[in-house]
Design a protein around this motif. Structure first.
Motif, short mmCIF file in Angstrom:
data_model
loop_
_atom_site.label_atom_id
_atom_site.label_comp_id
_atom_site.label_asym_id
_atom_site.label_seq_id
_atom_site.Cartn_x
_atom_site.Cartn_y
_atom_site.Cartn_z
N GLN A 242 0.82 -1.21 0.00
CA GLN A 242 0.00 0.00 0.00
C GLN A 242 0.86 1.26 0.00
OE1 GLN A 242 -2.47 -0.66 3.45
NE2 GLN A 242 -3.90 -1.99 2.36
N MET A 243 1.90 1.27 0.83
CA MET A 243 2.80 2.43 0.86
C MET A 243 3.50 2.62 -0.47
SD MET A 243 4.53 2.51 4.68
CE MET A 243 4.97 0.77 4.81
N GLY A 244 3.95 1.51 -1.07
CA GLY A 244 4.66 1.60 -2.33
C GLY A 244 3.78 2.13 -3.44
N GLU A 245 2.56 1.64 -3.53
CA GLU A 245 1.65 2.09 -4.57
C GLU A 245 1.32 3.57 -4.43
OE1 GLU A 245 -0.75 -2.13 -5.40
OE2 GLU A 245 -1.57 -0.65 -3.99
N THR A 246 1.18 4.03 -3.20
CA THR A 246 0.89 5.46 -2.96
C THR A 246 2.12 6.33 -3.22
OG1 THR A 246 -0.76 4.85 -1.29
CG2 THR A 246 0.09 7.11 -1.24
N LEU A 247 3.30 5.82 -2.85
CA LEU A 247 4.52 6.62 -2.96
C LEU A 247 4.97 6.81 -4.40
CD1 LEU A 247 6.89 8.03 -1.44
CD2 LEU A 247 8.07 5.81 -1.50
N LEU A 248 4.81 5.82 -5.24
CA LEU A 248 5.38 5.85 -6.59
C LEU A 248 5.06 7.14 -7.37
CD1 LEU A 248 5.06 2.16 -7.79
CD2 LEU A 248 7.11 3.56 -8.00
N PRO A 249 3.81 7.51 -7.54
CA PRO A 249 3.54 8.72 -8.34
C PRO A 249 4.06 10.00 -7.69
CG PRO A 249 1.51 7.86 -7.37
CD PRO A 249 2.56 6.83 -7.13
N GLU A 250 3.90 10.12 -6.37
CA GLU A 250 4.36 11.33 -5.69
C GLU A 250 5.88 11.43 -5.74
OE1 GLU A 250 4.13 13.59 -1.34
OE2 GLU A 250 3.12 11.66 -1.63
N ALA A 251 6.55 10.30 -5.50
CA ALA A 251 8.01 10.31 -5.52
C ALA A 251 8.54 10.58 -6.92
CB ALA A 251 8.55 8.98 -5.00
N ALA A 252 7.84 10.09 -7.94
CA ALA A 252 8.26 10.34 -9.32
C ALA A 252 8.19 11.82 -9.65
CB ALA A 252 7.38 9.54 -10.28
N ASN A 253 7.10 12.48 -9.27
CA ASN A 253 6.98 13.91 -9.54
C ASN A 253 8.03 14.71 -8.78
OD1 ASN A 253 4.81 13.50 -11.26
ND2 ASN A 253 3.28 13.85 -9.67
N THR A 254 8.26 14.32 -7.53
CA THR A 254 9.27 15.02 -6.73
C THR A 254 10.66 14.83 -7.32
OG1 THR A 254 7.96 14.81 -4.70
CG2 THR A 254 10.32 15.16 -4.44
N ALA A 255 10.97 13.60 -7.71
CA ALA A 255 12.29 13.32 -8.29
C ALA A 255 12.48 14.06 -9.61
CB ALA A 255 12.44 11.82 -8.51
#
Length: 400
Positions: A213-226
């Motif tokens: 659940q954490m991974g699925e939520t983090l992926l898009p936000e982390a991609a935009n931040t990166a």
């Protein structure tokens, strides 16, 4: 609106090929889904795996507990370092992570006479020169003293087929085709965490579900931040983490270094260790990435360090990855990634999800630097280190 990683995945096949984006973005994106598959696969092996470990003495309360050595090179070494604390806590025995590159040359200095060991080797390819040589050397020189378990993503590899070795063969889907290990790393970590909880799998199932659940939520936000941070053209990145999260920092630093062909300098340290010399690495072209602990005691030290860096104006930006973002963190930086972790989720099991932030930074930095992420090296490094000349061992140290 598409996030930055999804935008890469939706490119035409031709553009992916031209920009070297066939494998790496997909392998990063697939991770949460593959973790479920790895858990299912290992659950089917549990009876035989548990029987093997019990026979080795690896269960809490066993009077014959061996020393456990976690073996690997590069990312595979960081796999061991990521799961060391979980194994130590759950098995209630001594666990050490020692690189195969050290064991190959110094095995006789490390293995004690009359002591039993379990050697757990992690290897994506199962063909690393040093990994294969260490296994063969230990099998010949310590046949009754060291038991062996191999975790690999290559079912047909040399390490997977050696006699006298219990092998966990992960699904071929996580045998990453890109040069740098991403989903192979996180899935081998999942395998290590399952090993830690093999005697009580009901305790691990909810942890794995939370990771997904954490991974699925983090992926898009982390991609935009990166993607946003990559546009700022940092020339250095310093990753910080305490305990198991220091292993995440080390793996993240290696990913940025590998995917950017050495054009971005990286450093991985503990927050307390940074002050003792390595802080001189920081300058205004440095991005500091802090993986903050969920433990209140540890986090005090981590936040003190970030406050010092901010007050001295030592870096260009601070990115905080934390279970939750507090007002205290927001005063230090606006660049944050929240894991939205359960309140009792242990640091020792966070590696698969936290490392996503480091992987995505590496990917988008490479794109900004005009490097092809699938094949970033000009020949300095290769996907599998299988060309190292192996010399015959000198024999056991008779002065012991």
């Amino acid at each position: 609106m598409q996030d930055s990683l999804s935008a890469l995945l939706s490119l035409s096949q031709h553009e992916k090929e031209t920009r070297g984006l066939i494998d790496t973005p997909h392998e990063i994106q697939q991770q949460p889904a593959t973790w479920r598959g790895t858990l299912h696969q290992l659950s089917s092996l549990r009876a035989s795996l548990q029987a093997f470990l019990v026979d080795c003495g690896c269960e809490p309360g066993s009077p014959n507990q061996p020393g456990v050595i976690l073996v690997g090179a590069g990312t595979s070494d960081y796999t061991g370092r990521s799961v060391r604390d979980a194994l130590h806590a759950q098995w209630q025995c001594e666990v050490a992570a020692i690189p195969s590159t050290t064991l190959l040359t110094n095995m006789d200095d490390i293995i004690l006479d009359r002591k039993q060991y379990l050697m757990i080797s992690f290897s994506r390819s199962g063909e690393s020169s040093e990994g294969v040589a260490v296994l063969k050397q230990a099998l010949v020189q310590y046949p009754g003293q060291i038991r062996h378990l191999v975790v690999t993503c290559n079912a047909s590899s040399t390490m997977a087929s050696l006699p006298g070795v219990f092998t966990i063969k992960l699904d071929d889907a996580v045998n990453d085709r890109g040069l740098a290990m991403t989903s192979s790393f996180s899935n081998m970590v999942i395998a290590g965490q399952f090993l830690a909880h093999v005697h009580a799998p009901h305790l691990y199932a909810p942890l794995l579900q939370s990771l997904v659940q954490m991974g699925e939520t983090l992926l898009p936000e982390a991609a935009n931040t990166a993607a946003s941070l990559a546009k700022r053209k940092f020339s250095r990145v310093c990753f910080l983490g305490t305990g198991s999260l220091q292993a995440v920092a080390q793996e993240s630093a290696l990913k940025v270094l590998e995917l950017n062909a050495g054009k971005i300098a990286t450093l991985a340290e503990s927050p307390l260790g940074l002050r003792h010399g390595p802080m001189s690495f920081l300058n205004k072209e440095t991005l500091v990435v802090a993986y903050l602990s969920s433990n209140d005691y540890r986090r005090q030290y981590e936040l003190d360090l970030l406050e010092e860096i901010r007050s001295k104006d030592l870096c260009g930006e601070i990115l905080v990855v934390a279970p939750h973002i507090t007002d205290h963190i927001r005063k230090l930086t606006q660049s944050t990634l929240a894991l939205n972790a359960p309140s009792d989720f242990p640091d020792a099991c966070r590696a698969p999800v936290d490392v996503i932030a480091g992987q995505l930074l590496a990917l988008f930095f490479a794109i900004e630097n005009g490097i092809t992420p699938d094949t970033p090296s000009d020949g300095a490094i290769t996907r599998v280190v299988s060309h190292v000349k192996i010399y015959p061992p000198a024999g056991r140290n008779t002065t012991k």
